[in-house]
Every structure is written in structure tokens, then in C-alpha cells.
Design an enzyme around this catalytic site. Structure first.
Site, PDB file in Angstrom:
ATOM      1  N   THR A  92       1.046  -1.204  -0.127  1.00  0.00           N
ATOM      2  CA  THR A  92       0.074  -0.045  -0.150  1.00  0.00           C
ATOM      3  C   THR A  92       0.905   1.379   0.145  1.00  0.00           C
ATOM      4  O   THR A  92       0.641   2.198  -0.756  1.00  0.00           O
ATOM      5  CB  THR A  92      -0.831  -0.008   1.249  1.00  0.00           C
ATOM      6  OG1 THR A  92      -1.733  -1.074   1.228  1.00  0.00           O
ATOM      7  CG2 THR A  92      -1.694   1.273   1.367  1.00  0.00           C
ATOM      8  N   ASN A 171      -6.943 -10.046  -6.385  1.00  0.00           N
ATOM      9  CA  ASN A 171      -6.756 -10.768  -4.973  1.00  0.00           C
ATOM     10  C   ASN A 171      -8.520 -11.420  -4.613  1.00  0.00           C
ATOM     11  O   ASN A 171      -8.314 -12.119  -3.577  1.00  0.00           O
ATOM     12  CB  ASN A 171      -6.487  -9.474  -4.090  1.00  0.00           C
ATOM     13  CG  ASN A 171      -7.354  -8.215  -3.912  1.00  0.00           C
ATOM     14  OD1 ASN A 171      -7.309  -7.601  -4.859  1.00  0.00           O
ATOM     15  ND2 ASN A 171      -7.810  -8.144  -3.058  1.00  0.00           N
ATOM     16  N   GLN A 199      -0.261 -10.374  -5.393  1.00  0.00           N
ATOM     17  CA  GLN A 199      -0.821 -11.800  -5.352  1.00  0.00           C
ATOM     18  C   GLN A 199       0.185 -12.833  -6.070  1.00  0.00           C
ATOM     19  O   GLN A 199      -0.129 -13.759  -6.048  1.00  0.00           O
ATOM     20  CB  GLN A 199      -2.377 -11.887  -5.873  1.00  0.00           C
ATOM     21  CG  GLN A 199      -3.331 -11.147  -5.155  1.00  0.00           C
ATOM     22  CD  GLN A 199      -3.529 -11.532  -3.460  1.00  0.00           C
ATOM     23  OE1 GLN A 199      -3.072 -12.824  -3.364  1.00  0.00           O
ATOM     24  NE2 GLN A 199      -3.767 -10.957  -2.655  1.00  0.00           N
ATOM     25  N   SER A 219       4.327  -7.475  -1.329  1.00  0.00           N
ATOM     26  CA  SER A 219       4.042  -7.605  -0.003  1.00  0.00           C
ATOM     27  C   SER A 219       4.555  -8.884   0.627  1.00  0.00           C
ATOM     28  O   SER A 219       3.795 -10.033   0.254  1.00  0.00           O
ATOM     29  CB  SER A 219       2.643  -7.121   0.274  1.00  0.00           C
ATOM     30  OG  SER A 219       2.700  -6.892   1.591  1.00  0.00           O
ATOM     31  N   ALA A 220       5.484  -8.866   1.621  1.00  0.00           N
ATOM     32  CA  ALA A 220       6.085 -10.207   2.119  1.00  0.00           C
ATOM     33  C   ALA A 220       5.160 -10.967   2.845  1.00  0.00           C
ATOM     34  O   ALA A 220       5.171 -12.237   2.792  1.00  0.00           O
ATOM     35  CB  ALA A 220       7.168  -9.714   3.033  1.00  0.00           C
ATOM     36  N   HIS A 221       3.849 -10.631   3.367  1.00  0.00           N
ATOM     37  CA  HIS A 221       2.881 -11.318   4.097  1.00  0.00           C
ATOM     38  C   HIS A 221       2.084 -12.200   3.320  1.00  0.00           C
ATOM     39  O   HIS A 221       1.346 -12.979   3.507  1.00  0.00           O
ATOM     40  CB  HIS A 221       2.057 -10.588   5.325  1.00  0.00           C
ATOM     41  CG  HIS A 221       1.140  -9.628   4.559  1.00  0.00           C
ATOM     42  ND1 HIS A 221      -0.138  -9.973   4.401  1.00  0.00           N
ATOM     43  CD2 HIS A 221       1.065  -8.236   4.193  1.00  0.00           C
ATOM     44  CE1 HIS A 221      -1.026  -9.048   3.793  1.00  0.00           C
ATOM     45  NE2 HIS A 221      -0.042  -8.163   3.823  1.00  0.00           N
ATOM     46  N   THR A 257      14.488   4.657   9.464  1.00  0.00           N
ATOM     47  CA  THR A 257      15.396   3.484   9.556  1.00  0.00           C
ATOM     48  C   THR A 257      14.831   2.296   9.298  1.00  0.00           C
ATOM     49  O   THR A 257      13.630   1.791   9.637  1.00  0.00           O
ATOM     50  CB  THR A 257      15.681   3.490  11.191  1.00  0.00           C
ATOM     51  OG1 THR A 257      16.099   4.963  11.672  1.00  0.00           O
ATOM     52  CG2 THR A 257      16.770   2.153  11.537  1.00  0.00           C
ATOM     53  N   CYS A 345      -9.833  -6.467   3.957  1.00  0.00           N
ATOM     54  CA  CYS A 345     -10.147  -5.069   4.521  1.00  0.00           C
ATOM     55  C   CYS A 345     -11.765  -4.881   4.243  1.00  0.00           C
ATOM     56  O   CYS A 345     -12.218  -3.834   4.858  1.00  0.00           O
ATOM     57  CB  CYS A 345      -9.430  -3.900   3.740  1.00  0.00           C
ATOM     58  SG  CYS A 345      -8.772  -4.300   2.106  1.00  0.00           S
TER      59      CYS A 345
HETATM   60  N1  PLP Z   1      -2.920  -5.164  -3.682  1.00  0.00           N
HETATM   61  C1  PLP Z   1      -3.509  -6.311  -3.549  1.00  0.00           C
HETATM   62  C2  PLP Z   1      -3.778  -6.924  -4.770  1.00  0.00           C
HETATM   63  C3  PLP Z   1      -3.470  -6.958  -2.236  1.00  0.00           C
HETATM   64  O1  PLP Z   1      -4.183  -8.159  -2.170  1.00  0.00           O
HETATM   65  C4  PLP Z   1      -2.997  -6.325  -1.011  1.00  0.00           C
HETATM   66  C5  PLP Z   1      -3.253  -6.936   0.109  1.00  0.00           C
HETATM   67  O2  PLP Z   1      -4.311  -7.390   0.493  1.00  0.00           O
HETATM   68  C6  PLP Z   1      -2.492  -5.047  -1.437  1.00  0.00           C
HETATM   69  C7  PLP Z   1      -2.332  -4.694  -2.493  1.00  0.00           C
HETATM   70  C8  PLP Z   1      -2.109  -4.256  -0.202  1.00  0.00           C
HETATM   71  O3  PLP Z   1      -0.821  -4.924   0.350  1.00  0.00           O
HETATM   72  P1  PLP Z   1      -0.416  -4.626   1.740  1.00  0.00           P
HETATM   73  O4  PLP Z   1      -0.993  -5.446   2.855  1.00  0.00           O
HETATM   74  O5  PLP Z   1       1.277  -4.829   1.865  1.00  0.00           O
HETATM   75  O6  PLP Z   1      -0.480  -3.083   1.971  1.00  0.00           O
END
Ligand code: PLP
Length: 393
Positions: A92, A171, A199, A219-221, A257, A345
Site C-alpha cells: 500500500t 486478489n 498476489q 508485500s512479504a506477508h 530507519t 479489508c
Molecule cells: N494489492 C493487492 C492485490 C492485495 O491483495 C493487497 C493486500 O491485501 C494489497 C495490495 C495491499 O498490500 P499490503 O497489505 O502490503 O498493504
């Protein structure tokens, strides 16, 4: 005393119930569990590399070396150079940064995107539109979620300092956009291309040297790494300006940092994701088809939202009474099954998914849709349990 005892027993029985309940996690598009090797790596870095990577002494330089090694590892997996990778707190943030700087500093006057993008893109574009008065055009999607490439080409014909922001894998539905084709269309008219690959990074091969993409975010998670860390790929030669000020970190592009242990964990997670890609993909694709077969046995009228979808996401419409829609996720959750209707979300929201709203009719939207997203940690037994519970609702 009597009251105290019964309260104690109540807590104990609830705890016992929760602990003994089967847990099935089928929400891997929202986030993934962290691989043990990644946790070990992060703990090791936290214990040994506590220096500030900007410090000039040896402890700082050592932390910096860990970070730069991580940058090279990330770059190697995606076939780009380390200098093209910028660490951020999330995808994001990376999207906010790229789009804002493109408008503010790169002179972008028009953004072409689509209404099925993640809110990280949609809300950023909207904010920039209000702030800078830029033109925003939305490319439509077909009922199967595929992009209207002809419309994109038409919109691009009137290219005027344009940036295209379109995602790789959706997603919510798993619909895959042809980023090679989009990039090629952008190149023909010198439009910039920002691609949300959240994704797909770590889940499919991406050769950034060959793909015509200018900016990429990850995004790592989403690939069994830690939360709160991501990165942007900025093609060599493109120069952005920071949105965060206060230090020279990340070439002065992203002050603050650096979180060395998270960066190291992300690099480890990405490396492992690509090392095991083929076997994990085969397992996950197998689970997805098995799940769909089982759903069809129980609900022959079930349908899939989206065509040619990615191997880890299955978005299904269930022929369940509409009145059960609001309680569906809750009922599954009560039985230990975690999944979503749409993106995390908004999955608790009563509003229909903004993605499905672009693809389905009003009547179709009323029917309950579920996004089932798998990882290599899932098993057929998980799916059997999910189907069993689904049947009982
Ligand atoms: N873009 C997509 C397609 C996602 O699935 C997500 C996460 O839900 C994001 C962006 C946002 O990523 P982050 O959780 O790193 O902000």
C-alpha cells in the site's frame, strides 16, 4: 465463591472448546502464515544485527550488509538489479509513493486503471484526482473478470502523459491480467505502467528484466513472510521523489530507519517461495481442483466467479438461500474455518464486493460468494472438513 467458580469453569470450557476446535485456514489471499525458516532468520537477525544500517561503525555496517544481501536476494528472484528494489512498509505504501510521485514529480496528467483494482490503488488514485485534478479513465472488465484490452488500447491512443495502473492477479477472484500485453500497449505510446503484483510475487515466475513493467509492488506477508514489509521495483532510469522525508535511507527515496529483521525475513521468504515454487504450485493447484470437485458434488448449481483464474484462488457462488449470506462467514468461523467473501479489508462489510460488482448482475450479486484461497500448508482433510461444515449450514 459459587459465582467465581462457575465463571472460571465457563472460561475453561470456552478455552478448551476453542483449543480443541479444528482450525482450517483458507484465507491465504488475505495473508499467509510465516514459514519457520523465515521466523528463525528474523530471530537471528534481531539477536545479532541490532545496528542501525545508516551508522558508520562496524555494527551498523554489518546490519547494512545484511540488508543489502537481502536486496540482492529479492532482485535475483525477480531477475532485476538490486538498485531497482526499494524497501517499504507495505505494498500500500509502495503504491501510494509511486502514484503520487508519478503525478507530482513525473508530470503524469492521466491515470488509466480499472474498478477491480485493490483499494490501495483505487483510493490513492481518487485522492490524487481530487488533489491534482488529473484525468482518470477506467478500463472495464467482462463478466468473467477479464480486462477489456481493446478499450485499453483505445484509451491509450489518446495518450497524454499517462500512467497505467493495472494489477496482475486479482486478489478476490484470482483473474489473471496479461501484464505482458498491457506493458506492450503502454510501451507503444510511452505510457508508464505500474503493476500491483502483490498476489503473484512469490507465486509465479516474474522476469522483470524482460517484462515491460515500470513499477511493481509486493508485500512479504502474501508469500509466507512477515507483515509490515514490502517493496517497490522501480525500473532503472526512472527517478521518483520521496513522500516520506527525514533521512537518506533507500537512496533518499524512503526515509526512516530500515527494519532489518523484516527485510531479511522477506528476502528469505521470497527465496524459499521460488525454491519451492513448482512443488508448492502443484500441491495448491491440486487442492483447488479437489475443492471445486467437492463443492460441485454438494452444490451442483455452484458457479465460479472469474475465468482462467490463478491457481490459489477459488471464488464461488453458492446456491444457498440469500437470507443465509450475512451469517455464512460467521457460521464457518464458529466451526474454525477462516475465509473471506472478498478482500480482508472489506470482508466484514455488508456491502457487496467492488470487484464482483463490476462482473455480476444485481441478482447474481445477492447470492453468497466465498473466496477460498489456498497455500501449500492446506490438506485435502481441510477441504473435506470445510465441505462437511458448508453442507450443514
Ligand atoms: N494489492 C493487492 C492485490 C492485495 O491483495 C493487497 C493486500 O491485501 C494489497 C495490495 C495491499 O498490500 P499490503 O497489505 O502490503 O498493504
Amino acid at each position: 465463591m459459587v459465582l467465581k467458580l462457575s465463571f472460571y469453569h465457563l472460561i475453561r470450557s470456552v478455552t478448551f472448546y476453542i483449543c480443541s476446535m479444528k482450525n482450517v485456514y483458507l484465507d491465504n489471499a488475505a495473508t499467509t502464515s510465516i514459514r519457520q525458516e523465515v521466523i528463525d532468520e528474523m530471530v537471528h537477525v534481531m539477536q545479532t544485527e541490532y545496528g542501525n544500517p545508516s551508522s558508520t561503525h562496524s555494527i551498523g555496517r554489518s546490519a547494512k550488509a545484511v540488508m543489502e544481501h537481502a536486496r540482492k536476494t529479492v532482485a535475483k528472484q525477480l531477475h532485476c538489479t538490486a538498485s531497482e528494489i526499494v524497501f517499504t512498509s507495505s505494498a500500500t505504501e509502495a503504491t501510494n509513493w509511486i502514484l503520487r510521485s508519478a503525478v507530482k514529480d513525473y508530470g503524469v496528467k492521466r491515470i488509466i486503471t480499472s474498478k477491480v483494482e485493490h483499494h490501495a490503488t483505487l483510493y490513492t488514485v481518487k485522492a490524487l484526482q481530487e488533489e491534482f485534478g488529473l484525468t482518470v479513465d477506467y478500463v472495464g472488465v467482462h463478466p468473467d473478470g477479464s480486462l477489456k484490452y481493446d478499450q485499453l488500447q483505445e484509451l491509450l491512443a489518446a495518450a497524454d502523459a499517462t500512467l497505467v495502473s493495472l494489477m496482475h492477479v486479482n486478489n478476490e477472484t484470482g483473474v489473471v491480467h496479461d501484464v505482458e500485453k498491457i506493458g506492450a500497449l503502454c510501451r507503444q505510446v510511452n505510457a508508464l505502467f505500474h503493476c500491483d503484483t502483490v498476489q503473484s510475487v512469490g507465486k509465479s515466475e516474474l522476469n522483470l528484466q524482460e517484462l515491460p513493467l515500470d513499477f511493481v509492488v509486493a508485500s512479504a506477508h502474501k508469500f509466507h513472510g512477515p507483515k509490515g514489509i514490502g517493496f517497490a521495483y522501480v525500473r532503472k532510469g526512472l527517478v521518483l521523489q520521496p513522500i516520506l522525508f527525514g533521512g537518506e535511507q533507500e537512496k533518499g527515496w524512503r526515509a526512516g530507519t530500515e527494519s532489518v529483521h523484516q527485510i531479511a525475513g522477506m528476502a528469505k521468504a521470497l527465496e524459499l517461495a521460488y525454491t519451492h515454487l513448482e512443488e508448492d504450485r502443484a500441491v495448491i493447484a491440486g487442492l483447488k481442483s479437489y475443492c471445486w470437485e467437492q463443492i460441485q458434488k454438494v452444490f451442483p448449481e455452484a458457479t465460479i466467479n472469474g475465468a482462467s483464474t490463478f491457481y490459489n484462488i477459488l471464488n464461488v457462488v453458492l446456491p444457498i438461500d440469500e437470507s443465509k449470506t450475512p451469517m455464512l462467514l460467521f457460521s464457518l468461523d464458529m466451526k474454525g474455518i477462516a475465509l473471506s467473501r472478498g478482500s480482508a479489508c472489506q470482508s466484514g462489510s455488508a456491502k457487496p464486493s467492488h470487484v464482483l460488482a463490476e462482473m455480476l448482475t444485481e441478482d447474481e450479486l445477492k447470492k453468497p460468494s466465498l473466496r477460498i484461497s489456498f497455500s501449500h500448508y492446506n490438506t485435502r482433510a481441510d477441504i473435506d472438513y470445510f465441505i462437511e461444515v458448508l453442507q450443514s449450514i
